[in-house]
Design a protein around this motif. Structure first.
Motif, mmCIF file in Angstrom:
data_model
loop_
_atom_site.group_PDB
_atom_site.id
_atom_site.type_symbol
_atom_site.label_atom_id
_atom_site.label_comp_id
_atom_site.label_asym_id
_atom_site.label_seq_id
_atom_site.Cartn_x
_atom_site.Cartn_y
_atom_site.Cartn_z
ATOM 1 N N THR A 155 0.793 -1.227 0.000
ATOM 2 C CA THR A 155 0.000 0.000 0.000
ATOM 3 C C THR A 155 0.829 1.283 0.000
ATOM 4 O O THR A 155 0.532 2.206 -0.764
ATOM 5 N N PRO A 156 1.890 1.419 0.824
ATOM 6 C CA PRO A 156 2.635 2.686 0.805
ATOM 7 C C PRO A 156 3.222 3.030 -0.566
ATOM 8 O O PRO A 156 3.157 4.183 -1.004
ATOM 9 N N GLY A 157 3.769 2.027 -1.247
ATOM 10 C CA GLY A 157 4.317 2.288 -2.580
ATOM 11 C C GLY A 157 3.249 2.702 -3.561
ATOM 12 O O GLY A 157 3.470 3.578 -4.411
ATOM 13 N N PHE A 158 2.070 2.083 -3.444
ATOM 14 C CA PHE A 158 0.954 2.446 -4.308
ATOM 15 C C PHE A 158 0.542 3.893 -4.061
ATOM 16 O O PHE A 158 0.288 4.659 -4.994
ATOM 17 N N VAL A 159 0.490 4.285 -2.796
ATOM 18 C CA VAL A 159 0.103 5.664 -2.463
ATOM 19 C C VAL A 159 1.109 6.654 -3.049
ATOM 20 O O VAL A 159 0.724 7.692 -3.603
ATOM 21 N N ALA A 218 -7.545 -3.749 12.176
ATOM 22 C CA ALA A 218 -7.317 -2.342 12.525
ATOM 23 C C ALA A 218 -5.870 -2.070 12.907
ATOM 24 O O ALA A 218 -5.289 -1.050 12.508
ATOM 25 N N GLU A 219 -5.263 -2.971 13.660
ATOM 26 C CA GLU A 219 -3.894 -2.745 14.145
ATOM 27 C C GLU A 219 -2.892 -2.726 12.995
ATOM 28 O O GLU A 219 -2.034 -1.842 12.912
ATOM 29 N N ARG A 220 -3.013 -3.701 12.102
ATOM 30 C CA ARG A 220 -2.092 -3.762 10.965
ATOM 31 C C ARG A 220 -2.276 -2.546 10.064
ATOM 32 O O ARG A 220 -1.303 -1.915 9.633
ATOM 33 N N GLN A 221 -3.524 -2.195 9.785
ATOM 34 C CA GLN A 221 -3.787 -1.054 8.917
ATOM 35 C C GLN A 221 -3.238 0.243 9.507
ATOM 36 O O GLN A 221 -2.672 1.073 8.780
ATOM 37 N N GLU A 222 -3.385 0.410 10.820
ATOM 38 C CA GLU A 222 -2.947 1.664 11.436
ATOM 39 C C GLU A 222 -1.439 1.871 11.303
ATOM 40 O O GLU A 222 -0.968 2.998 11.141
ATOM 41 N N LYS A 223 -0.665 0.786 11.353
ATOM 42 C CA LYS A 223 0.790 0.911 11.187
ATOM 43 C C LYS A 223 1.132 1.519 9.833
ATOM 44 O O LYS A 223 2.052 2.340 9.719
ATOM 45 N N ILE A 224 0.412 1.094 8.799
ATOM 46 C CA ILE A 224 0.621 1.636 7.460
ATOM 47 C C ILE A 224 0.022 3.043 7.353
ATOM 48 O O ILE A 224 0.653 3.974 6.839
ATOM 49 N N ALA A 225 -1.193 3.195 7.846
ATOM 50 C CA ALA A 225 -1.936 4.442 7.650
ATOM 51 C C ALA A 225 -1.290 5.636 8.339
ATOM 52 O O ALA A 225 -1.310 6.756 7.801
ATOM 53 N N LYS A 226 -0.715 5.433 9.516
ATOM 54 C CA LYS A 226 -0.076 6.547 10.228
ATOM 55 C C LYS A 226 1.091 7.116 9.423
ATOM 56 O O LYS A 226 1.313 8.327 9.393
ATOM 57 N N GLY A 240 -8.919 -3.461 -4.922
ATOM 58 C CA GLY A 240 -8.967 -4.688 -4.131
ATOM 59 C C GLY A 240 -7.591 -5.269 -3.921
ATOM 60 O O GLY A 240 -6.977 -5.785 -4.855
ATOM 61 N N SER A 241 -7.084 -5.185 -2.696
ATOM 62 C CA SER A 241 -5.742 -5.680 -2.380
ATOM 63 C C SER A 241 -5.771 -6.451 -1.068
ATOM 64 O O SER A 241 -5.076 -6.109 -0.118
ATOM 65 N N ILE A 242 -6.603 -7.477 -1.011
ATOM 66 C CA ILE A 242 -6.791 -8.201 0.247
ATOM 67 C C ILE A 242 -6.076 -9.549 0.222
ATOM 68 O O ILE A 242 -5.826 -10.118 -0.838
ATOM 69 N N ARG A 243 -5.730 -10.022 1.404
ATOM 70 C CA ARG A 243 -5.158 -11.363 1.560
ATOM 71 C C ARG A 243 -5.885 -12.016 2.725
ATOM 72 O O ARG A 243 -5.553 -11.792 3.896
ATOM 73 N N ALA A 259 9.292 4.482 -8.231
ATOM 74 C CA ALA A 259 8.006 3.889 -8.610
ATOM 75 C C ALA A 259 8.153 2.404 -8.925
ATOM 76 O O ALA A 259 9.182 1.949 -9.418
ATOM 77 N N GLY A 260 7.096 1.643 -8.649
ATOM 78 C CA GLY A 260 7.096 0.224 -8.950
ATOM 79 C C GLY A 260 6.153 -0.088 -10.098
ATOM 80 O O GLY A 260 5.177 0.628 -10.326
ATOM 81 N N LEU A 261 6.456 -1.166 -10.836
ATOM 82 C CA LEU A 261 5.620 -1.537 -11.976
ATOM 83 C C LEU A 261 4.184 -1.823 -11.546
ATOM 84 O O LEU A 261 3.233 -1.438 -12.225
ATOM 85 N N HIS A 262 4.030 -2.497 -10.420
ATOM 86 C CA HIS A 262 2.709 -2.910 -9.942
ATOM 87 C C HIS A 262 1.788 -1.703 -9.782
ATOM 88 O O HIS A 262 0.701 -1.651 -10.348
ATOM 89 N N SER A 263 2.225 -0.733 -9.028
ATOM 90 C CA SER A 263 1.362 0.417 -8.752
ATOM 91 C C SER A 263 1.227 1.332 -9.963
ATOM 92 O O SER A 263 0.166 1.911 -10.196
ATOM 93 N N GLU A 264 2.278 1.471 -10.741
ATOM 94 C CA GLU A 264 2.193 2.263 -11.981
ATOM 95 C C GLU A 264 1.102 1.712 -12.888
ATOM 96 O O GLU A 264 0.329 2.462 -13.488
ATOM 97 N N TYR A 265 1.075 0.396 -13.009
ATOM 98 C CA TYR A 265 0.122 -0.271 -13.888
ATOM 99 C C TYR A 265 -1.315 -0.003 -13.447
ATOM 100 O O TYR A 265 -2.184 0.310 -14.270
ATOM 101 N N ILE A 266 -1.570 -0.076 -12.157
ATOM 102 C CA ILE A 266 -2.912 0.163 -11.643
ATOM 103 C C ILE A 266 -3.334 1.612 -11.863
ATOM 104 O O ILE A 266 -4.475 1.895 -12.240
ATOM 105 N N VAL A 267 -2.406 2.539 -11.650
ATOM 106 C CA VAL A 267 -2.708 3.952 -11.914
ATOM 107 C C VAL A 267 -3.033 4.160 -13.388
ATOM 108 O O VAL A 267 -3.979 4.881 -13.738
ATOM 109 N N ASP A 268 -2.280 3.519 -14.275
ATOM 110 C CA ASP A 268 -2.557 3.630 -15.715
ATOM 111 C C ASP A 268 -3.952 3.124 -16.051
ATOM 112 O O ASP A 268 -4.667 3.722 -16.876
ATOM 113 N N ILE A 269 -4.354 2.031 -15.436
ATOM 114 C CA ILE A 269 -5.683 1.470 -15.685
ATOM 115 C C ILE A 269 -6.773 2.414 -15.182
ATOM 116 O O ILE A 269 -7.778 2.654 -15.876
ATOM 117 N N CYS A 270 -6.581 2.972 -13.994
ATOM 118 C CA CYS A 270 -7.561 3.932 -13.462
ATOM 119 C C CYS A 270 -7.682 5.151 -14.375
ATOM 120 O O CYS A 270 -8.791 5.635 -14.631
#
Length: 446
Positions: free
Chosen positions: A19-23, A45-53, A86-89, A321-332
């Motif tokens: 997620t951080p690289g995508f952002v 919530a705990e895992r997300q907050e570590k990234i979100a902060k 959608g980026s769930i595991r 930049a990473g290929l993964h997130s670049e590609y998704i931005v291009d699609i959007c």
């Protein structure tokens, strides 16, 4: 850019290490895909907050005009959005660990998206993805969901069958990685410089044609000459940060190509062409999950903590930049601005591959625009490829049958049919053990 609209996006899976690289890539692309709001949703919530902060600091410093929030409440997350990412595991890395290690106990390849592990992961993912689609349709009925949560082929089949009219597009970035390598092999800057004809299933496909997008030059002869010796391994600066297991994967393509030299294979074909080799070269006590937990996850969460402690995101590890997130931005961008650019999509066949069943879920080029995707005709699949695809897509359909019917027998058939499993007795042992650890996530199979 003539349209002044800005878009609201929710990332479903805000606690993902990607997620951080995508952002960062979303922020860098504000001239291309401008945002008014970015939200995270996660049920952890705990895992997300570590990234979100950490992301909160990144956005405040680099794009303060974007409203940012994070939540575990679906209504809050999915209300008023234009795009859902959608980026769930489901089951997180604890369950990926089981996907890899249980098959290896029985001499079967352990991999998160292919073979028994991929089927287990797919069965876990179906209810979660359907739930997210339903939330999106309830709270933001005009939104598009770009799903890249695995196992894509199984999820896409479930969407086709259970939510046929949903505004969801299932994508995968792995072929883009291969194409970027092709571009560098041919002296081009990136995958954007390549035009292509590709067909198959997710993590299971072949390039029929690769051309220089600007000149039209046929790049297949040069690529074939290179690939038969080196696979997709580029080396030098390009691969200086590539992990050893991935270097082995890209080099292994040379052997895959030798089996069917009329096309170029997706690098995941190694799992189907050489399952015995995969088992012999695996450590059943230390799989890819262990590598990630020891390296990427520690690095990402460590960097997030560093940013929060320092109160600044200057010189962070995601500024490249990473290929993964670049590609998704291009699609959007293509959907938001109706550009009808060509990307790969996992969608209902309906003649895209002329000698596959109409209701097959296939991975083919498609034009992306405001009305969704328009799959492109790729011609016939070769006899060898079609045979492999028919077997694999039947496994995927059986997994969805197992979900819909709560059928133990259908799941057993799926594992038995897989090219990676030697016989039905082994399939049963794997399934019986997987049922126990997946009890919180799978439907009850009877």
């Amino acid at each position: 850019m003539t349209d002044h609209k800005k878009y609201s996006v929710v990332i479903a899976g805000g606690g993902s290490t990607f997620t951080p690289g995508f952002v960062l890539d979303l922020i860098k692309s504000q001239d291309k895909f401008p945002l008014s709001e970015l939200k995270f949703y996660d049920n952890d919530a705990e895992r997300q907050e570590k990234i979100a902060k950490a992301v909160e600091i990144i956005i405040k410093e680099r794009a303060p005009q974007i409203k940012f929030s994070y939540t575990t409440d679906p209504k809050t997350a999915f209300t008023g959005v234009d795009f859902v990412m959608g980026s769930i595991r489901v089951g997180k890395y604890e369950m990926r660990n089981m996907d890899e290690k249980i098959p290896l106990k029985y001499g079967v390849m352990g991999q998160e998206t292919t073979g028994p592990g991929g089927m287990a992961y797919g069965l876990r993912s179906i209810p979660a993805i359907i739930e997210i689609i339903d939330w999106m349709e309830e709270y933001s009925p005009n939104a598009w969901m770009i799903n890249y949560s695995n196992t894509i082929a199984i999820v896409a089949e479930a969407c086709r069958r259970l939510r046929p009219n949903a505004r969801v597009i299932n994508i995968c970035d792995m072929p883009i990685d291969d194409m970027d390598r092709m571009a560098h092999i041919c002296g081009l800057d990136s995958w954007h410089d390549i035009d292509f004809n590709y067909y198959g299933l997710n993590h299971f496909g072949w390039w029929k044609e690769v051309r220089n997008k600007k000149t039209g030059e046929d790049l297949m002869p040069k690529l074939k000459e290179y690939v038969k010796e080196h696979g997709y391994y580029v080396g030098g600066d390009y691969d200086k940060d590539t992990e050893a297991s991935w270097i082995q994967t890209f080099k292994k393509v040379a052997e895959e190509y030798a089996i069917e030299p009329e096309t170029l294979p997706n690098n995941y074909m190694q799992y189907y062409y050489f399952p015995k080799w995969e088992v012999e070269n695996a450590d059943p006590n230390h799989t890819r999950t262990d590598e990630i937990l020891e390296h990427r996850q520690k690095i990402v969460f460590g960097e997030c903590k560093r940013i929060v402690d320092a109160g600044t995101a200057e010189k962070n590890i995601w500024d490249i930049a990473g290929l993964h997130s670049e590609y998704i931005v291009d699609i959007c961008h293509a959907i938001a601005f109706n550009t009808h650019e060509k990307f790969l999509a996992n969608c209902t066949n309906n003649g895209a591959i002329s000698n596959m069943d109409p209701d097959s879920v296939v991975e083919v080029p498609a034009l992306f625009g405001a009305d969704g995707i328009q799959p492109m005709a790729t011609g016939e699949a070769g006899r060898f490829q079609r045979g492999l695809m028919m077997e694999q897509q039947t496994c995927e359909k059986l997994v969805v049958d197992a979900y819909v019917e709560h059928s133990y027998n259908k799941m057993l058939q799926a594992l038995t049919l897989s090219k990676t499993v030697p016989d039905a007795s082994i399939a049963k042992k794997i399934l019986d053990e997987m049922m126990v650890v997946n009890k919180p996530y799978w439907p009850e199979l009877k």
